[in-house]
Scaffold this motif. Structure first.
Motif, short mmCIF file in Angstrom:
data_model
loop_
_atom_site.label_atom_id
_atom_site.label_comp_id
_atom_site.label_asym_id
_atom_site.label_seq_id
_atom_site.Cartn_x
_atom_site.Cartn_y
_atom_site.Cartn_z
N TYR A 162 0.87 -1.22 0.53
CA TYR A 162 0.05 -0.12 -0.35
C TYR A 162 1.02 1.44 0.26
O TYR A 162 1.76 1.14 0.45
CB TYR A 162 -1.09 -0.03 1.30
CG TYR A 162 -1.96 -0.70 0.84
CD1 TYR A 162 -3.06 -1.48 0.40
CD2 TYR A 162 -1.84 -2.00 1.65
CE1 TYR A 162 -3.79 -1.98 0.43
CE2 TYR A 162 -2.89 -2.80 2.16
CZ TYR A 162 -3.83 -2.68 0.98
OH TYR A 162 -4.89 -4.08 0.95
N ALA A 163 0.77 2.36 -0.90
CA ALA A 163 1.03 3.47 -0.70
C ALA A 163 0.07 5.04 -0.68
O ALA A 163 -0.90 4.29 0.00
CB ALA A 163 1.69 4.16 -2.20
N ALA A 164 1.02 5.74 0.21
CA ALA A 164 -0.02 6.75 0.95
C ALA A 164 -0.98 7.22 -0.25
O ALA A 164 -0.83 7.13 -1.28
CB ALA A 164 0.89 7.46 1.41
N GLY A 165 -2.25 7.22 0.47
CA GLY A 165 -3.82 7.73 -0.75
C GLY A 165 -4.39 6.64 -1.18
O GLY A 165 -5.87 6.34 -1.28
N ASP A 166 -3.75 5.06 -0.35
CA ASP A 166 -5.30 4.39 -1.28
C ASP A 166 -5.84 4.28 0.12
O ASP A 166 -5.90 4.12 1.57
CB ASP A 166 -3.88 2.61 -0.97
CG ASP A 166 -2.84 2.75 -2.03
OD1 ASP A 166 -3.12 3.62 -3.24
OD2 ASP A 166 -1.53 1.97 -2.21
N VAL A 167 -6.76 3.64 -0.20
CA VAL A 167 -8.16 3.79 0.72
C VAL A 167 -8.76 2.00 0.64
O VAL A 167 -8.54 1.40 -0.41
CB VAL A 167 -8.85 4.51 0.29
CG1 VAL A 167 -10.66 3.84 1.08
CG2 VAL A 167 -8.45 5.56 0.03
N VAL A 168 -8.86 1.38 1.96
CA VAL A 168 -9.16 -0.12 1.79
C VAL A 168 -10.60 -0.01 2.83
O VAL A 168 -10.45 1.04 3.85
CB VAL A 168 -8.10 -0.55 2.29
CG1 VAL A 168 -6.99 -1.30 1.68
CG2 VAL A 168 -7.60 -0.60 3.55
N THR A 169 -11.43 -1.33 3.23
CA THR A 169 -12.40 -1.39 4.23
C THR A 169 -11.93 -2.30 4.80
O THR A 169 -11.10 -3.82 4.27
CB THR A 169 -13.31 -1.56 3.42
OG1 THR A 169 -13.69 -2.46 2.08
CG2 THR A 169 -14.09 -0.41 2.32
N LEU A 170 -11.68 -2.67 5.59
CA LEU A 170 -11.45 -3.64 7.12
C LEU A 170 -13.74 -3.55 8.17
O LEU A 170 -13.46 -2.71 8.59
CB LEU A 170 -10.72 -3.51 7.43
CG LEU A 170 -10.34 -4.78 8.06
CD1 LEU A 170 -11.12 -6.35 7.77
CD2 LEU A 170 -9.10 -4.85 9.06
N SER A 171 -14.09 -4.67 8.45
CA SER A 171 -15.11 -4.86 9.54
C SER A 171 -15.51 -3.59 9.37
O SER A 171 -16.73 -2.96 10.56
CB SER A 171 -14.54 -4.94 10.46
OG SER A 171 -13.53 -5.88 10.55
N GLY A 172 -16.60 -3.09 7.74
CA GLY A 172 -17.27 -2.68 7.64
C GLY A 172 -16.66 -1.22 7.96
O GLY A 172 -17.92 -0.04 7.87
N SER A 173 -15.44 -0.43 7.89
CA SER A 173 -14.94 0.94 8.13
C SER A 173 -14.00 0.70 6.60
O SER A 173 -13.85 0.03 6.35
CB SER A 173 -14.98 1.11 9.36
OG SER A 173 -15.56 0.97 10.82
N SER A 174 -13.91 1.96 6.82
CA SER A 174 -12.69 2.48 6.07
C SER A 174 -11.40 3.29 6.39
O SER A 174 -11.68 4.33 6.88
CB SER A 174 -13.58 3.11 4.23
OG SER A 174 -14.32 4.40 5.19
N TYR A 175 -10.55 3.19 5.78
CA TYR A 175 -8.49 3.53 6.33
C TYR A 175 -8.13 4.25 4.92
O TYR A 175 -8.46 3.47 3.76
CB TYR A 175 -8.32 2.39 6.88
CG TYR A 175 -9.40 1.76 8.16
CD1 TYR A 175 -8.87 2.59 9.84
CD2 TYR A 175 -9.94 0.70 8.31
CE1 TYR A 175 -9.52 2.22 10.47
CE2 TYR A 175 -10.63 -0.10 9.58
CZ TYR A 175 -10.34 1.07 9.92
OH TYR A 175 -10.66 0.08 11.20
N VAL A 176 -7.33 5.31 5.21
CA VAL A 176 -6.85 5.74 4.40
C VAL A 176 -5.26 5.27 4.96
O VAL A 176 -4.73 5.89 6.05
CB VAL A 176 -6.40 6.89 3.74
CG1 VAL A 176 -6.80 8.01 5.56
CG2 VAL A 176 -6.16 7.30 2.45
N CYS A 177 -4.28 5.07 3.35
CA CYS A 177 -3.15 4.75 3.68
C CYS A 177 -2.36 5.88 3.80
O CYS A 177 -2.33 7.18 3.24
CB CYS A 177 -2.36 4.27 2.95
SG CYS A 177 -0.97 3.68 3.77
#
Length: 592
Positions: A162-177
């Motif tokens: 993952y690079a800065a600015g990548d967005v993922v989802t996990l357990s119903g929430s979303s996160y940005v690297c």
């Protein structure tokens, strides 16, 4: 050798002797056009004295005539292009642009920070691969942040770099690297920042009615055992609490035992009471096994099958739209409607004849026809003569008082068919006579064949002076004003046909007379040609001579053949039978 440079974008227009050149599409400011350059249009050239803006040039009076939207070339030969001062000014402008505050220093893909030796205070450094941006303040590059669009990569994976600015989802929430890495699980704050989190679980809703929407929230449906009669108006049902009905909802209450029994309308709902203003019903009766269900609002012009179309706003309009014929009121029908209506009732029309009584006073050529109606000969239409008319023996012309003869050659002592006729295109009904021998074919000649519907309504006869013989008519019975004697000849045991003074058609002739023979006991008979020829006897006779030369009178109704003839025969020779015609009955096609 290097060719001359030119510029020719767009088109130009200039008036004859004009000094202003107008361009469409060019960009003449800057280096594309300068005073001293040469403007060429076709075979004519002129020096450019000034560049007003990007679409206007100034030249000496143009000698090449009017030019509109013409192709052109600007030959870039101005002395200004070769003057050292001008060239040095261009270099100075370029250097100034490079030294402009805010000019970016680019950071290579393998570097983590900008080169400290590059740039001046107020300039920026940018790394395109990561979106990182710095500003130089007091001789030091200061990190400002990452200015890069989010990359949506879906669900987090431990094997993805993952690079800065990548967005993922996990357990119903979303996160940005926020820091490049591999296999650091969110929400590790060193590498991830929370973008959006899953909300808290809400409170459990109220329990719906059993068997409706389960136990996860308020539902529709519901039941009631309130005894109510089907009908319109206010109806209050006791039902379950916690249903989802809002005031103004439309609900149908139907019998569980028979869903054909129902009523529906808008409701108000509070606690365990649902009050309906019923405006539509089906079936009847007083019931206490109600199932409640939400239904849609009726549309404009809504009809109920239970009302059998009594609830249409306009029965006449509905009938016209459906192409049907109404009996309750007058209706404007198209030609196709009329044709279909006639076809539908042709069986009822067949044989229809009312009124249309003929009359002739005799001694002249005028006859009357009473009002009435008759089906045409094919039973396709009803011809209605609204009021009585008269016709003369002149050539036929439409209307009362005019001639009624098919041909002008009126014959004496001849039978004529009387016809009621109609023009289907206009609805005009009229009357015409034609010789019996001619049949109905001549009617097609009237008004260029417009009268295509007709019906024979009787027969009339002329005398030797070409006037009508007087008669009267009641219904189907035609009565001579003066009975005629049609036969006084003798007959024997061989039958003979006698032509009566009736139409040359099959009619029921009413005759009277007497029979005479010198031999007592002689029998004689008058029969229809349609009957079997039988020798008269004491078992079969019209009359019998009781004594020699005694006159025996008789009266009889007998059917004629198509020529208006009857048959006579006696049991002995030299029997004189006097035959007089009193009247005849003409069914005029009713029995066809």
């Amino acid at each position: 050798m290097t060719a001359l440079y030119s510029y020719s974008t767009g088109t130009v227009s200039v008036a004859a002797d004009g000094t202003t050149v107008t361009g469409v599409g060019p960009i003449w400011t800057g280096t594309n056009a300068r005073p001293g350059d040469i403007l060429q249009i076709g075979d004519f050239q002129s020096i450019i004295t000034d560049v007003t803006d990007m679409t206007h040039l100034v030249i000496p009076p143009w000698g090449g005539g009017v030019q509109s939207a013409a192709a052109y070339k600007i030959w870039q030969v101005s002395p200004q292009r070769f003057a050292g001062a001008q060239a040095m000014q261009s270099v100075n402008d370029l250097v100034a642009a490079l030294d402009t505050s805010g000019f970016f220093v680019f950071v290579g893909t393998t570097e983590t920070v900008p080169d400290p030796s590059l740039g001046d205070d107020g300039q920026y450094a940018f790394q395109p691969t990561t979106g990182k941006t710095w500003a130089k303040v007091a001789g030091v590059w200061t990190f400002l942040g990452i200015y890069k669009a989010f990359q949506l990569l879906g669900a987090w994976s431990g094997v993805t770099a993952y690079a800065a600015g990548d967005v993922v989802t996990l357990s119903g929430s979303s996160y940005v690297c926020v820091l490049d890495h591999t296999n650091h699980t969110p929400p590790n704050v060193t590498y991830w920042q929370l973008l959006a989190s899953k909300g808290d679980t809400g409170a459990t809703g109220s329990t719906g009615a059993a068997g409706t929407n389960g136990t996860n929230g308020a539902g529709y449906g519901g039941t009631s055992t309130t005894s109510l009669a089907i009908g319109t108006g206010s109806k209050a049902f006791t039902t379950q609490a916690g249903l989802a009905y809002a005031n103004g909802a439309r609900v149908r209450a139907s019998s569980a035992a028979n869903t054909s029994n129902w009523m529906e309308g808008r409701v108000t709902y509070s606690g365990t009471t649902l009050t309906m203003t019923s405006d539509k019903v089906g079936g009847s009766g007083t019931l206490a096994d109600w199932n409640l269900n939400v239904v849609g609002e009726p549309g404009a012009g809504d009809l109920s099958s239970a009302n059998n179309l009594s609830d249409v706003a306009s029965a006449a309009t509905a009938a016209t739209n459906l192409g049907v014929v109404r009996y309750a009121a007058a209706q404007s029908l198209t030609a196709a409607n009329r044709t279909q209506a006639r076809s539908n009732i042709s069986a009822a029309l067949r044989g229809q004849l009312w009124g249309l009584t003929l009359s002739a006073a005799g001694g002249n050529g005028t006859a009357g026809i009473a009002a009435g109606e008759a089906a045409d000969s094919t039973a396709a239409d009803l011809m209605v003569l609204a009021s009585a008319i008269t016709k003369t023996t002149s050539n036929w012309a439409v209307g009362s008082g005019n001639g009624g003869m098919m041909t002008s050659a009126l014959a004496g002592n001849s039978w004529y068919n009387a016809w009621l006729i109609k023009r289907p295109d206009t609805g005009v009904v009229d009357f015409v006579w034609d010789l019996v021998a001619n049949g109905s074919t001549n009617i097609s000649s009237l008004a260029s064949g417009a009268y295509t519907e007709f019906r024979r309504i009787g027969c009339m006869k002329t005398d030797g002076s070409n006037f009508w013989v007087a008669f009267t008519q009641v219904g189907d019975k035609f009565l001579w004003a003066v009975p005629t004697q049609d036969d006084t000849s003798a007959v024997g045991t061989t039958a003979a046909l006698v032509r009566l003074n009736v139409p040359p058609a099959q009619v029921d002739a009413e005759i009277f007379g007497l029979g005479v023979n010198t031999a007592s006991g002689t029998t004689w008979a008058i029969t229809s040609p349609d009957q079997t020829d039988t020798l008269p006897s004491t078992a079969f006779f019209t009359g019998i001579v009781g004594a020699a030369s005694v006159n025996v009178t008789y009266s009889q109704t007998v059917r004629t053949n198509a020529s208006g003839q009857i048959r006579k025969r006696a049991s002995a020779a030299s029997t004189t039978i006097y035959i007089n015609t009193f009247s005849w009955i003409d069914r005029r096609g009713r029995d066809a």
